[in-house]
Design a protein around this motif. Structure first.
Motif: not given
Length: 320
Positions: A195-207
């Motif tokens: 779940r943390r990985t998904e949060l990180l990926d979403y944050a980076i991809k969406n600025g």
């Protein structure tokens, strides 16, 4: 009433029947309807001058003599951000201090908050929703709920509460079990890592430039004990950490808040938060660390805070 040299200010309170007004260098701002007592004035943002002014019968703010109205071009805005006072329960004051000490929230920040549906993330979203209403607040945030086949979606009651705060959470579906390698056992650590990985990926991809997590004081001290006993290292979760390889920082605004204070806040505010009840839970190591922490501190919040302070007051000459 002139108060010079103050570091911070807020928007609620009166003095001798006068509205509290600030001149922070960007014009005047009305504090809104008076709903708090003078002692409820709290500290939230830097100021240059704070002064109280009376109200003129015309409805405009009066000058110091109480007779001449302030010209229209100097009158105060009535946007909701100026007229909705920031509620200041104990938990919010604790978070304010952590945010200030570690410069967690800065102008232009885009924050992504992990919304698990539990008491910790709900308290954070509650705080951020109301902090965003403060005059001069220059940040935005999004609540992201990562749900999987073993974690339920946010409850309708909690979503309704978010809506009352002006927050529209985003749901992201993740197949946590499907990522488990053959022969591996499902556990809390694996689930939280995914779940943390998904949060990180979403944050980076969406600025987004900062990820907001709900770890509190007890979590940090439990991790400290686990790392000392099991790994032989002095480390724990940092209140603020910037990744070396990603344009992203992680902040933990609850770092000064003990779990008891968060629970009390949730009960006072009527939170409908949930707890994971999946059949894969195996966090005996953390439960043991929690037991040891309570034994070490006798459950005393001040002792817990001193343990955290000890991590910042290092004397290398007295260490191996």
């Amino acid at each position: 009433m002139d108060i010079l040299g103050c570091e911070e200010w807020t928007f609620s309170g009166v003095r001798n029947g006068h509205s509290l007004v600030c001149t922070p260098g960007k014009g005047l701002a009305r504090l809104g309807p008076v709903i708090h007592k003078p002692q409820d004035i709290h500290l939230v943002a830097r100021i240059v001058v704070v002064r109280s002014v009376p109200t003129h019968p015309s409805g405009h703010t009066a000058d110091r003599d109480g007779k001449s109205p302030v010209p229209h071009h100097l009158d105060f805005p009535t946007h909701p951000a100026y007229t909705v006072p920031m509620p200041q329960p104990l938990l919010f004051r604790i978070i304010d201090k952590a945010v200030y000490d570690y410069t967690m929230i800065e102008g232009g920040d885009r924050l992504l908050v992990g919304a698990s549906g539990g008491k910790d993330s709900t308290a954070l979203i509650h705080y951020l929703a109301f902090r965003r209403r403060r005059p001069g607040a220059d940040f935005s945030f999004t609540a992201l709920h990562v749900q999987s086949e073993i974690t339920p979606p946010l409850s309708p009651e909690l979503e309704a509460l978010y809506a009352d705060w002006g927050v529209a959470p985003i749901a992201l579906d993740v197949n946590v079990l499907g990522r488990l390698k053959p022969g591996r056992k499902m556990n809390c650590y694996w689930c939280s890592t995914q779940r943390r990985t998904e949060l990180l990926d979403y944050a980076i991809k969406n600025g987004y430039n900062k990820l907001v997590l709900g770890h509190h004081l007890d979590d940090m001290l439990e991790t400290l004990l686990m790392n000392m006993i099991n790994k032989g290292e002095l480390s724990t979760m940092a209140p603020k950490m910037t990744y070396r390889d990603y344009p992203l920082a992680v902040i933990r605004p609850l770092c000064y808040a003990d779990e008891g204070t968060i629970i009390a806040h949730g009960k006072e505010q009527g939170y409908m938060s949930g707890t994971c009840t999946c059949g894969y839970q195996d966090n005996s190591g953390r439960k043991e660390a929690r037991r040891k922490l309570e034994q070490l501190t006798d459950g005393d919040v001040q002792k817990k805070k001193r343990l955290l302070s000890a991590l910042k007051n290092i004397y290398p000459e007295y260490l191996p």
